[in-house]
Design an enzyme around this catalytic site. Sequence first.
Site, PDB file in Angstrom:
ATOM      1  N   TYR A 142      35.118  31.073  23.765  1.00  0.00           N
ATOM      2  CA  TYR A 142      34.322  31.822  24.750  1.00  0.00           C
ATOM      3  C   TYR A 142      33.018  31.050  24.921  1.00  0.00           C
ATOM      4  CZ  TYR A 142      37.147  36.136  24.005  1.00  0.00           C
ATOM      5  OH  TYR A 142      38.146  37.078  23.923  1.00  0.00           O
ATOM      6  N   PRO A 189      37.109  42.325  30.995  1.00  0.00           N
ATOM      7  CA  PRO A 189      38.068  41.737  30.053  1.00  0.00           C
ATOM      8  C   PRO A 189      37.473  40.949  28.882  1.00  0.00           C
ATOM      9  CG  PRO A 189      38.029  40.489  32.095  1.00  0.00           C
ATOM     10  CD  PRO A 189      37.163  41.680  32.319  1.00  0.00           C
ATOM     11  N   HIS A 231      45.507  34.467  14.925  1.00  0.00           N
ATOM     12  CA  HIS A 231      44.229  33.746  14.937  1.00  0.00           C
ATOM     13  C   HIS A 231      43.268  34.366  13.940  1.00  0.00           C
ATOM     14  CE1 HIS A 231      44.520  31.621  19.124  1.00  0.00           C
ATOM     15  NE2 HIS A 231      45.578  31.394  18.358  1.00  0.00           N
ATOM     16  N   LYS A 288      39.913  44.079  25.421  1.00  0.00           N
ATOM     17  CA  LYS A 288      40.151  45.445  24.939  1.00  0.00           C
ATOM     18  C   LYS A 288      41.050  46.313  25.822  1.00  0.00           C
ATOM     19  CE  LYS A 288      37.972  45.085  21.159  1.00  0.00           C
ATOM     20  NZ  LYS A 288      38.826  44.671  20.054  1.00  0.00           N
ATOM     21  N   TYR A 296      35.987  43.080  17.353  1.00  0.00           N
ATOM     22  CA  TYR A 296      36.979  42.261  18.068  1.00  0.00           C
ATOM     23  C   TYR A 296      38.383  42.481  17.495  1.00  0.00           C
ATOM     24  CZ  TYR A 296      38.737  38.317  20.806  1.00  0.00           C
ATOM     25  OH  TYR A 296      39.425  37.552  21.707  1.00  0.00           O
TER      26      TYR A 296
HETATM   27  P1  FAD Z   1      49.062  49.256  33.728  1.00  0.00           P
HETATM   28  O1  FAD Z   1      49.439  48.018  33.021  1.00  0.00           O
HETATM   29  O2  FAD Z   1      48.263  49.147  34.973  1.00  0.00           O
HETATM   30  O3  FAD Z   1      50.407  50.043  34.024  1.00  0.00           O
HETATM   31  C1  FAD Z   1      50.455  51.159  34.886  1.00  0.00           C
HETATM   32  C2  FAD Z   1      51.816  51.245  35.510  1.00  0.00           C
HETATM   33  O4  FAD Z   1      51.877  52.410  36.318  1.00  0.00           O
HETATM   34  C3  FAD Z   1      52.111  50.053  36.398  1.00  0.00           C
HETATM   35  O5  FAD Z   1      53.358  49.502  36.091  1.00  0.00           O
HETATM   36  C4  FAD Z   1      52.066  50.648  37.802  1.00  0.00           C
HETATM   37  O6  FAD Z   1      52.940  49.977  38.702  1.00  0.00           O
HETATM   38  C5  FAD Z   1      52.509  52.072  37.536  1.00  0.00           C
HETATM   39  N1  FAD Z   1      52.085  53.011  38.571  1.00  0.00           N
HETATM   40  C6  FAD Z   1      50.922  53.025  39.267  1.00  0.00           C
HETATM   41  N2  FAD Z   1      50.906  54.039  40.132  1.00  0.00           N
HETATM   42  C7  FAD Z   1      52.072  54.683  39.989  1.00  0.00           C
HETATM   43  C8  FAD Z   1      52.659  55.806  40.626  1.00  0.00           C
HETATM   44  N3  FAD Z   1      52.009  56.450  41.613  1.00  0.00           N
HETATM   45  N4  FAD Z   1      53.881  56.201  40.242  1.00  0.00           N
HETATM   46  C9  FAD Z   1      54.530  55.542  39.258  1.00  0.00           C
HETATM   47  N5  FAD Z   1      54.042  54.468  38.618  1.00  0.00           N
HETATM   48  C10 FAD Z   1      52.827  54.044  38.992  1.00  0.00           C
HETATM   49  N6  FAD Z   1      42.940  43.140  29.747  1.00  0.00           N
HETATM   50  C11 FAD Z   1      42.596  42.282  28.820  1.00  0.00           C
HETATM   51  O7  FAD Z   1      42.358  42.724  27.690  1.00  0.00           O
HETATM   52  N7  FAD Z   1      42.550  40.925  29.091  1.00  0.00           N
HETATM   53  C12 FAD Z   1      42.856  40.440  30.346  1.00  0.00           C
HETATM   54  O8  FAD Z   1      42.810  39.242  30.567  1.00  0.00           O
HETATM   55  C13 FAD Z   1      43.187  41.331  31.350  1.00  0.00           C
HETATM   56  N8  FAD Z   1      43.478  40.902  32.591  1.00  0.00           N
HETATM   57  C14 FAD Z   1      43.768  41.827  33.552  1.00  0.00           C
HETATM   58  C15 FAD Z   1      44.040  41.418  34.871  1.00  0.00           C
HETATM   59  C16 FAD Z   1      44.293  42.360  35.879  1.00  0.00           C
HETATM   60  C17 FAD Z   1      44.596  41.892  37.297  1.00  0.00           C
HETATM   61  C18 FAD Z   1      44.292  43.742  35.549  1.00  0.00           C
HETATM   62  C19 FAD Z   1      44.570  44.783  36.640  1.00  0.00           C
HETATM   63  C20 FAD Z   1      44.061  44.135  34.250  1.00  0.00           C
HETATM   64  C21 FAD Z   1      43.785  43.193  33.246  1.00  0.00           C
HETATM   65  N9  FAD Z   1      43.547  43.580  31.923  1.00  0.00           N
HETATM   66  C22 FAD Z   1      43.225  42.703  30.991  1.00  0.00           C
HETATM   67  C23 FAD Z   1      43.626  44.955  31.504  1.00  0.00           C
HETATM   68  C24 FAD Z   1      44.988  45.256  30.866  1.00  0.00           C
HETATM   69  O9  FAD Z   1      45.981  44.470  31.454  1.00  0.00           O
HETATM   70  C25 FAD Z   1      45.218  46.737  31.057  1.00  0.00           C
HETATM   71  O10 FAD Z   1      44.227  47.404  30.284  1.00  0.00           O
HETATM   72  C26 FAD Z   1      46.593  47.210  30.665  1.00  0.00           C
HETATM   73  O11 FAD Z   1      47.538  46.744  31.604  1.00  0.00           O
HETATM   74  C27 FAD Z   1      46.634  48.739  30.608  1.00  0.00           C
HETATM   75  O12 FAD Z   1      47.948  49.174  30.507  1.00  0.00           O
HETATM   76  P2  FAD Z   1      48.423  50.503  31.211  1.00  0.00           P
HETATM   77  O13 FAD Z   1      49.851  50.657  30.842  1.00  0.00           O
HETATM   78  O14 FAD Z   1      47.471  51.587  30.916  1.00  0.00           O
HETATM   79  O15 FAD Z   1      48.257  50.243  32.767  1.00  0.00           O
HETATM   80  C1  DHB Z   2      42.711  36.704  27.146  1.00  0.00           C
HETATM   81  C2  DHB Z   2      42.113  37.632  27.938  1.00  0.00           C
HETATM   82  C3  DHB Z   2      40.910  38.177  27.560  1.00  0.00           C
HETATM   83  O1  DHB Z   2      40.318  39.112  28.313  1.00  0.00           O
HETATM   84  C4  DHB Z   2      40.284  37.789  26.387  1.00  0.00           C
HETATM   85  O2  DHB Z   2      39.092  38.316  26.055  1.00  0.00           O
HETATM   86  C5  DHB Z   2      40.895  36.872  25.583  1.00  0.00           C
HETATM   87  C6  DHB Z   2      42.115  36.325  25.968  1.00  0.00           C
HETATM   88  C7  DHB Z   2      43.995  36.122  27.552  1.00  0.00           C
HETATM   89  O3  DHB Z   2      44.447  36.421  28.664  1.00  0.00           O
HETATM   90  O4  DHB Z   2      44.569  35.337  26.802  1.00  0.00           O
END
Ligand code: FAD
Ligand code: DHB
Length: 394
Positions: free
Chosen positions: A203, A294, A75, A298, A388
């Site tokens: 947005y 969100p 995009h 980021k 962004y």
């Molecule tokens: P996570 O993806 O949370 O991965 C952590 C992993 O550690 C998981 O698999 C978990 O099961 C595992 N874990 C936890 N505890 C333990 C333990 N005790 N022992 C072993 N393993 C463990 N960001 C955006 O930019 N846009 C979005 O739309 C967006 N939507 C989101 C929706 C939700 C419901 C959530 C929770 C987050 C969202 N985010 C979004 C944020 C983004 O998804 C996260 O920033 C991203 O997943 C971070 O990655 P991570 O690997 O650090 O953590």
């Molecule tokens: C999506 C999520 C976001 O938080 C955002 O700012 C833009 C797109 C998505 O899930 O596609």
Amino acid sequence: MPTLSTRVAIIGAGPAGLLLGWSLRQAGIDFVIVENKSREYILGRVRAGVLEQGAVETLQRLGVSEGVDARGLVHHGIYLQSPGLRHHVDFNELIGRTVTVYGQQAVVRDLEAAHDAAGSAVFYEAGDVAVRGIETRSPSLTFTHDGSDYTVEADFIVGADGFHGISRPAIPNNRLTVFDKTYPFAWLGILADVAPSTDELIYALHPDGFAMHSMRSNSVSRLYIQVDPGDDISNWPDSRIWDALHTRLASDGWALNEGPVTEKSITPMRSFVASTLNHGSLFLVGDSGHIVPPTGAKGLNSAISDVTQLSAAIVTHYADDSALLSSYSDTALVRQWKVQQFSQWMTDLLHVRPGTGDEAAFDYRSQLGRLDYVTHSLYAQRSLAEQYTGLPLG
Ligand code: FAD
Ligand code: DHB
């Protein structure tokens, strides 16, 4: 009672843990990943969707970009909308950079496939995961798996276990301060089997609340609306969600396509930063150390930037230079606070504060003024584009 010996023990097989493991593998550094959920559960979690240009370049550099190169949607910008007025902010024209729409689940699937093919040590569905000795040079990780008790002895433990994991709480309270903020709204998100009604993300600020149109592919749309944080998904039958989307995203001559909703959930919004991402032999990456609302997309991108910095630090440590490892927390947090303020700014720009009094009316008009400024000032648009599409690593 199996005992494994490795250099880096990683907790969590989300995007941060899998990418760190993959990056270490490319550098020939031994690691073990321990995850407490199943693969199916992880792949079923619908989360982020936008990759900064630097995140895509990281996947390309590490040889795991076949999926994003083939199916990622590049995009050039986003649309910002106030009621009825839609403006395109063209990042590519403004600063020569782009973002790529590619779901977090797809990033995780690609990394899992790469680890499978390479035979990486990844333990899923581990129980009772615990860290020991993080204040020493020989920390370990213990867990149960398939009825056996495991110990992983390592040089470093990396907490990639998300916001609710065990690694950040392992840092003593007197060594860690938490900075956080909750917002008086949440996002209701849906996935729908319908071609996106827009070429790039929209947005929108609307008196009823924020709305956004994103996508996952040419046949799957991802849409969000602002709801009350105490709201329950059962209050939102599909027809009510579509009605809200039609109202909030309305623009002359434009129509929103509806389709079957395949997933829907409500996510609370908060900002959170730990004061340090390192204690002794323990390092934090991604959501275990910080989370953002969100709106600026980021969360996943910050996890990828932490991993890029930490893996470079670990690699140079084994080449006899520990300077990057010592400064990892400070360097990553400097970038993280810039990302925090951007996410907070995007959130404040586009969400309606609850309330009906004079202050709420003032805030809403001030937001309209800010949107008008952002969409008409070249400087403001360049600043938005720079943040962004992704700030450089520190
Ligand atoms: P996570 O993806 O949370 O991965 C952590 C992993 O550690 C998981 O698999 C978990 O099961 C595992 N874990 C936890 N505890 C333990 C333990 N005790 N022992 C072993 N393993 C463990 N960001 C955006 O930019 N846009 C979005 O739309 C967006 N939507 C989101 C929706 C939700 C419901 C959530 C929770 C987050 C969202 N985010 C979004 C944020 C983004 O998804 C996260 O920033 C991203 O997943 C971070 O990655 P991570 O690997 O650090 O953590
Ligand atoms: C999506 C999520 C976001 O938080 C955002 O700012 C833009 C797109 C998505 O899930 O596609």
